[in-house]
Design an enzyme around this catalytic site. Structure first.
Site, PDB file in Angstrom:
ATOM      1  N   ALA A  16      -3.480   7.750  -5.208  1.00 14.91           N
ATOM      2  CA  ALA A  16      -2.146   7.169  -5.371  1.00 14.91           C
ATOM      3  C   ALA A  16      -2.346   5.714  -5.786  1.00 14.91           C
ATOM      4  O   ALA A  16      -2.840   4.901  -4.999  1.00 14.91           O
ATOM      5  CB  ALA A  16      -1.373   7.267  -4.064  1.00 14.91           C
ATOM      6  N   GLY A  57       0.820  -1.209   0.000  1.00 17.08           N
ATOM      7  CA  GLY A  57       0.000   0.000   0.000  1.00 17.08           C
ATOM      8  C   GLY A  57       0.850   1.253   0.000  1.00 17.08           C
ATOM      9  O   GLY A  57       2.053   1.202  -0.239  1.00 17.08           O
ATOM     10  N   ASN A  58       0.211   2.378   0.252  1.00 18.04           N
ATOM     11  CA  ASN A  58       0.943   3.644   0.297  1.00 18.04           C
ATOM     12  C   ASN A  58       0.291   4.559   1.334  1.00 18.04           C
ATOM     13  O   ASN A  58      -0.704   4.215   1.943  1.00 18.04           O
ATOM     14  CB  ASN A  58       0.992   4.296  -1.088  1.00 18.04           C
ATOM     15  CG  ASN A  58      -0.391   4.603  -1.621  1.00 18.04           C
ATOM     16  OD1 ASN A  58      -1.071   5.488  -1.111  1.00 18.04           O
ATOM     17  ND2 ASN A  58      -0.823   3.851  -2.623  1.00 18.04           N
ATOM     18  N   ARG A  59       0.874   5.726   1.535  1.00 15.31           N
ATOM     19  CA  ARG A  59       0.499   6.607   2.649  1.00 15.31           C
ATOM     20  C   ARG A  59      -0.577   7.640   2.312  1.00 15.31           C
ATOM     21  O   ARG A  59      -0.806   8.572   3.063  1.00 15.31           O
ATOM     22  CB  ARG A  59       1.748   7.345   3.166  1.00 15.31           C
ATOM     23  CG  ARG A  59       2.808   6.427   3.709  1.00 15.31           C
ATOM     24  CD  ARG A  59       3.968   7.186   4.324  1.00 15.31           C
ATOM     25  NE  ARG A  59       5.065   6.301   4.666  1.00 15.31           N
ATOM     26  CZ  ARG A  59       5.088   5.524   5.756  1.00 15.31           C
ATOM     27  NH1 ARG A  59       4.069   5.553   6.603  1.00 15.31           N
ATOM     28  NH2 ARG A  59       6.106   4.738   5.976  1.00 15.31           N
ATOM     29  N   SER A  60      -1.245   7.484   1.182  1.00 20.19           N
ATOM     30  CA  SER A  60      -2.262   8.480   0.830  1.00 20.19           C
ATOM     31  C   SER A  60      -3.475   8.388   1.767  1.00 20.19           C
ATOM     32  O   SER A  60      -4.029   7.318   1.983  1.00 20.19           O
ATOM     33  CB  SER A  60      -2.711   8.269  -0.621  1.00 20.19           C
ATOM     34  OG  SER A  60      -3.702   9.206  -0.936  1.00 20.19           O
TER      35      SER A  60
END
Ligand code: C5P
Length: 219
Positions: free
Chosen positions: A96, A29-32
């Site tokens: 993102a 995943g990512n930090r958005s």
């Protein structure tokens, strides 16, 4: 009050960050946080638009007046965005999206073994922004991308605007204390065939309105 310059328009906004499953419990995943995408949806509703918000893994309440489609992975996000884009006057890709996904999702939770960790094989995800920009499902449609850059922000942004083929690219610098999960944002909006617009640090609603200020006259 807000200008009603998106009255009668359908806009599609993607928000949040995709999750690409590794096994039933793990993902890449990512930090958005989704805050900027939600600000875009909220301000578009205020300006009179019909809004489809495609939200990937966002822990925020649905903005009033928007149709919210919740998705998890890049492939799900693509299906939702491409489907809604067919009837959209503008598409803003604030999500993102993971560039890569695991080739396969393990049926059960991956265990530790004496042999050590197995590599996770990755496949490339489709570039949804580039795909919609190339397809232009509706004439006169305005397509907006976002680019988070950590270095050479403007040079990388200009190259990305050309490569993706979108009309506007909102470029912001990310890093410690910047952009992700914070209420404020600062950005340069790059305009295909026009001068860039600087948006100084301020609330994400202000950046969102600056985007709509550029989109509305192009519709
Ligand atoms: O290439 P990069 O990931 O920096 O581009 C960011 C922009 O492209 C964002 O607008 C994002 O929503 C979009 N994107 C996409 N599909 C991908 C990767 C990014 O639509 N697979």
């Amino acid at each position: 009050g807000a200008p009603r310059d998106l009255e009668g328009r359908h806009v599609v906004v993607s928000a949040g960050g995709t999750r690409e499953a590794i096994d039933p419990v793990r993902f890449i995943g990512n930090r958005s946080s989704g805050l900027q995408g939600y600000a875009l949806a909220r301000t578009a509703v205020a300006r009179g638009a019909t809004v489809t918000l495609v939200a990937a893994n966002v822990a925020l309440p649905d903005p009033a007046g928007a149709r919210v489609v919740r998705v998890e992975s890049a492939l799900e996000l693509r299906e939702a965005v491409v489907g809604a884009a067919a009837s959209a006057d503008a598409v803003v890709m604030a999500a993102a999206v993971a560039d890569f996904r695991p080739v396969s999702r393990a049926e059960s939770k991956i265990k530790k073994t004496a042999a050590g960790p197995a590599p996770i094989e990755l496949a490339e995800n489709p570039d949804i922004l580039a795909e919609i920009s190339a397809a232009r499902p509706r004439p006169g449609q305005v397509i907006v991308g976002f680019a988070a850059e950590t270095d050479d922000v403007l040079a990388n942004g200009q190259a990305k605007l050309a490569r993706k083929g979108c009309d506007l690219l909102v470029v912001n610098q990310v890093g410690p204390g910047l952009a992700f999960g914070t209420p404020d944002n600062a950005a340069t909006i790059l305009v295909a065939g026009g001068d860039p617009v600087e948006v100084p640090r301020g609330p994400k609603d202000t950046l969102a309105d600056a985007v709509w200020n550029l989109v509305a006259p192009r519709l």
